[in-house]
Design a protein around this motif. Structure first.
Motif, PDB file in Angstrom:
ATOM      1  N   PRO A 140       0.958  -1.478  -0.050  1.00  0.00           N
ATOM      2  CA  PRO A 140      -0.112   0.236  -0.094  1.00  0.00           C
ATOM      3  C   PRO A 140       0.583   1.148  -0.049  1.00  0.00           C
ATOM      4  O   PRO A 140       1.067   1.906   1.005  1.00  0.00           O
ATOM      5  CB  PRO A 140      -0.723  -0.360   1.049  1.00  0.00           C
ATOM      6  N   PHE A 141       1.730   1.449  -0.910  1.00  0.00           N
ATOM      7  CA  PHE A 141       2.436   2.947  -1.179  1.00  0.00           C
ATOM      8  C   PHE A 141       0.995   4.136  -1.398  1.00  0.00           C
ATOM      9  O   PHE A 141       0.143   3.992  -2.208  1.00  0.00           O
ATOM     10  CB  PHE A 141       3.252   2.609  -2.489  1.00  0.00           C
ATOM     11  N   LEU A 142       1.879   4.768  -0.111  1.00  0.00           N
ATOM     12  CA  LEU A 142       1.025   6.154  -0.872  1.00  0.00           C
ATOM     13  C   LEU A 142       1.807   7.787  -0.996  1.00  0.00           C
ATOM     14  O   LEU A 142       3.726   7.048  -0.660  1.00  0.00           O
ATOM     15  CB  LEU A 142       0.209   6.937   0.679  1.00  0.00           C
ATOM     16  N   VAL A 143       1.718   8.592  -1.785  1.00  0.00           N
ATOM     17  CA  VAL A 143       3.007   9.161  -1.995  1.00  0.00           C
ATOM     18  C   VAL A 143       1.393  10.812  -1.966  1.00  0.00           C
ATOM     19  O   VAL A 143       1.024  10.924  -2.015  1.00  0.00           O
ATOM     20  CB  VAL A 143       3.225   9.242  -3.464  1.00  0.00           C
ATOM     21  N   LEU A 144       3.172  11.557  -1.593  1.00  0.00           N
ATOM     22  CA  LEU A 144       2.672  12.935  -1.206  1.00  0.00           C
ATOM     23  C   LEU A 144       3.583  13.976  -1.777  1.00  0.00           C
ATOM     24  O   LEU A 144       4.507  14.471  -1.450  1.00  0.00           O
ATOM     25  CB  LEU A 144       2.529  13.324   0.234  1.00  0.00           C
ATOM     26  N   PRO A 145       3.537  14.490  -2.916  1.00  0.00           N
ATOM     27  CA  PRO A 145       4.308  15.317  -4.418  1.00  0.00           C
ATOM     28  C   PRO A 145       4.446  16.863  -3.247  1.00  0.00           C
ATOM     29  O   PRO A 145       3.131  17.738  -3.047  1.00  0.00           O
ATOM     30  CB  PRO A 145       3.817  15.479  -5.094  1.00  0.00           C
ATOM     31  N   LEU A 146       6.013  16.893  -3.518  1.00  0.00           N
ATOM     32  CA  LEU A 146       6.314  18.516  -2.698  1.00  0.00           C
ATOM     33  C   LEU A 146       6.075  19.213  -3.614  1.00  0.00           C
ATOM     34  O   LEU A 146       5.711  20.710  -3.518  1.00  0.00           O
ATOM     35  CB  LEU A 146       6.712  18.213  -1.663  1.00  0.00           C
ATOM     36  N   ARG A 147       6.984  18.890  -4.503  1.00  0.00           N
ATOM     37  CA  ARG A 147       7.840  19.826  -5.984  1.00  0.00           C
ATOM     38  C   ARG A 147       7.246  19.177  -7.316  1.00  0.00           C
ATOM     39  O   ARG A 147       7.724  18.542  -6.826  1.00  0.00           O
ATOM     40  CB  ARG A 147       9.668  20.413  -5.700  1.00  0.00           C
ATOM     41  N   SER A 148       6.342  20.528  -7.946  1.00  0.00           N
ATOM     42  CA  SER A 148       6.078  19.542  -9.054  1.00  0.00           C
ATOM     43  C   SER A 148       6.907  18.871  -9.853  1.00  0.00           C
ATOM     44  O   SER A 148       6.788  18.090 -11.087  1.00  0.00           O
ATOM     45  CB  SER A 148       5.674  20.986  -9.792  1.00  0.00           C
ATOM     46  N   HIS A 149       8.060  20.273 -10.095  1.00  0.00           N
ATOM     47  CA  HIS A 149       9.384  19.657 -11.289  1.00  0.00           C
ATOM     48  C   HIS A 149       9.630  18.000 -10.975  1.00  0.00           C
ATOM     49  O   HIS A 149       9.663  17.308 -11.806  1.00  0.00           O
ATOM     50  CB  HIS A 149      10.420  19.999 -10.586  1.00  0.00           C
ATOM     51  N   TYR A 150      10.387  17.147  -9.733  1.00  0.00           N
ATOM     52  CA  TYR A 150      10.365  16.000  -9.661  1.00  0.00           C
ATOM     53  C   TYR A 150       9.121  14.748 -10.222  1.00  0.00           C
ATOM     54  O   TYR A 150       9.355  14.056 -10.306  1.00  0.00           O
ATOM     55  CB  TYR A 150      10.378  15.532  -8.117  1.00  0.00           C
ATOM     56  N   ILE A 151       8.046  15.520  -9.718  1.00  0.00           N
ATOM     57  CA  ILE A 151       6.878  14.431  -9.864  1.00  0.00           C
ATOM     58  C   ILE A 151       7.058  14.344 -11.267  1.00  0.00           C
ATOM     59  O   ILE A 151       6.928  13.664 -12.044  1.00  0.00           O
ATOM     60  CB  ILE A 151       5.415  14.839  -9.381  1.00  0.00           C
ATOM     61  N   LEU A 152       6.953  15.884 -12.099  1.00  0.00           N
ATOM     62  CA  LEU A 152       6.462  15.618 -13.490  1.00  0.00           C
ATOM     63  C   LEU A 152       7.576  15.203 -14.111  1.00  0.00           C
ATOM     64  O   LEU A 152       7.784  14.391 -15.295  1.00  0.00           O
ATOM     65  CB  LEU A 152       6.723  17.869 -13.653  1.00  0.00           C
ATOM     66  N   SER A 153       8.809  15.159 -13.436  1.00  0.00           N
ATOM     67  CA  SER A 153       9.871  14.091 -13.881  1.00  0.00           C
ATOM     68  C   SER A 153       9.728  12.864 -13.915  1.00  0.00           C
ATOM     69  O   SER A 153      10.210  12.394 -15.438  1.00  0.00           O
ATOM     70  CB  SER A 153      11.143  14.851 -13.442  1.00  0.00           C
ATOM     71  N   LYS A 154       9.009  11.894 -13.807  1.00  0.00           N
ATOM     72  CA  LYS A 154       8.998  11.125 -13.485  1.00  0.00           C
ATOM     73  C   LYS A 154       7.276  10.259 -14.310  1.00  0.00           C
ATOM     74  O   LYS A 154       7.720   9.646 -14.796  1.00  0.00           O
ATOM     75  CB  LYS A 154       8.481  10.591 -11.818  1.00  0.00           C
TER      76      LYS A 154
END
Length: 348
Positions: A140-154
């Motif tokens: 059950p992985f959960l994620v909370l993005p804090l910086r948009s660049h990192y998430i968009l780069s994935k």
């Protein structure tokens, strides 16, 4: 091929050599903490496969660790499957199955109820198809993005233009009335144990996370764990969040190791305080392991955590159990009975 039990500090050099020779380096300090200094001295079941053609060498290893678990309000002895490795020269000879079978027999002889763990993509087939493990996927992985660049780069396609987009940093703030006694890096002692005892009543199946276990777990070498707690006016712990910040997966990743509390509102606040610390220290995203049926899920939801789709997870991991005590099979095979956090992981 002969087998030997790894049960003393001298053997750690053999274990280190095996891991280092197979692109999975371990330090002696880490191995000593994990294999020798375990808080449960009865807990080590580590079997190595010895190749006579190698001088003092190991060709494979299978390790499980005995621990106390909650099971419908009672404490039972279970175990976790951790280190499993067979060197290339030992593969295709059934060594993995032989090592596992011998360890499992010893586990049953010790009245260990089950073994659980998180096989990676390379070994999952062996566990589920050859060792009679029950598949409890997904983790059950959960994620909370804090910086948009990192998430968009994935993300596919978008990653090519992510660097040209604004790097938005956002964290929801949980408001609260009145002054709270918030303590940073509080001792994990009998005060914590009282909180754990209340929280654990809501868990069906899960590792006993009392002070004895937590203090050993937090002593893991080369790691930096932090905690933040809320106490009442009498100094009694009402909520605690244990977390870490690591350079992994191409960024600065926060990990919520454990979140324990008495009330959802306090849990949401203490988690938010930890998230504020991570955000202020340039964290890109925060990960957690948490089922939606877990007693602390409301706090994760209140802080904006989302399920992490399997397709974009940084590593392929699976979740399963092998049952030795047949009387517990029905409860163990139902993932809705399990409680997990990153304290169940051996990689963070």
């Amino acid at each position: 091929m002969n087998n030997k039990w790894i049960d003393n500090e001298q053997d750690l050099h053999l274990v280190k050599q095996l891991f280092n020779n197979n692109d999975s380096p371990r330090t002696l300090q880490h191995l000593k903490w994990q294999y020798i200094e375990s808080y449960s001295q009865k807990g080590r079941l580590i079997l190595g496969g010895v190749d006579p053609s190698l001088i003092n060498g190991l060709t494979g290893i299978y390790a499980v660790f005995q621990n106390r678990f909650m099971s419908n309000g009672k404490v039972v002895t279970g175990s976790q499957s951790l280190d499993t490795l067979v060197a290339p020269e030992g593969r295709g000879k059934g060594l993995f199955n032989k090592l596992a079978s011998q360890v499992y027999k010893e586990a049953e002889d010790r009245n260990i109820a089950f073994v659980y763990g998180f096989p990676n993509g390379n070994s999952a087939h062996g566990f589920f198809n050859k060792l009679d493990w029950i598949n409890l996927d997904p983790i059950p992985f959960l994620v909370l993005p804090l910086r948009s660049h990192y998430i968009l780069s994935k993300l596919p396609i978008i990653n090519k233009i992510s660097s040209f987009l604004p790097n938005i940093t956002y964290l929801k703030r949980i408001k609260h009335k009145g002054n709270l006694n918030i303590v940073k890096n509080i001792d994990i002692d009998s005060n914590y144990d009282k909180l754990w005892q209340n929280f654990s009543k809501k868990i069906n199946i899960g590792l006993v996370r009392d002070a004895e276990y937590i203090n050993w777990r937090l002593s893991r070498p080369e790691e930096d764990y932090q905690n933040i707690a809320i106490c009442n006016s009498a100094g009694e712990m009402q909520a605690i969040c244990i977390y870490s910040l690591k350079e992994k997966h191409g960024g600065l990743i926060g990990y919520i190791m454990e979140l324990i509390y008495l009330e959802d509102k306090l849990g949401s606040i203490v988690l938010n305080k930890a998230l504020q610390y991570l955000k202020n220290n340039n964290c890109d995203a925060v990960l957690a392991w948490n089922f939606d049926h877990s007693p602390n899920h409301a706090a994760y939801k209140a802080n904006g955590f989302l399920p992490l789709p399997e397709k974009v997870r940084p590593i392929e991991l699976h979740f399963g159990v092998r049952v030795f005590n047949k009387e517990l099979k029905n409860i163990l095979k139902d993932r809705n009975n399990w409680y997990l956090s990153y304290f169940d992981s051996d990689t963070v």
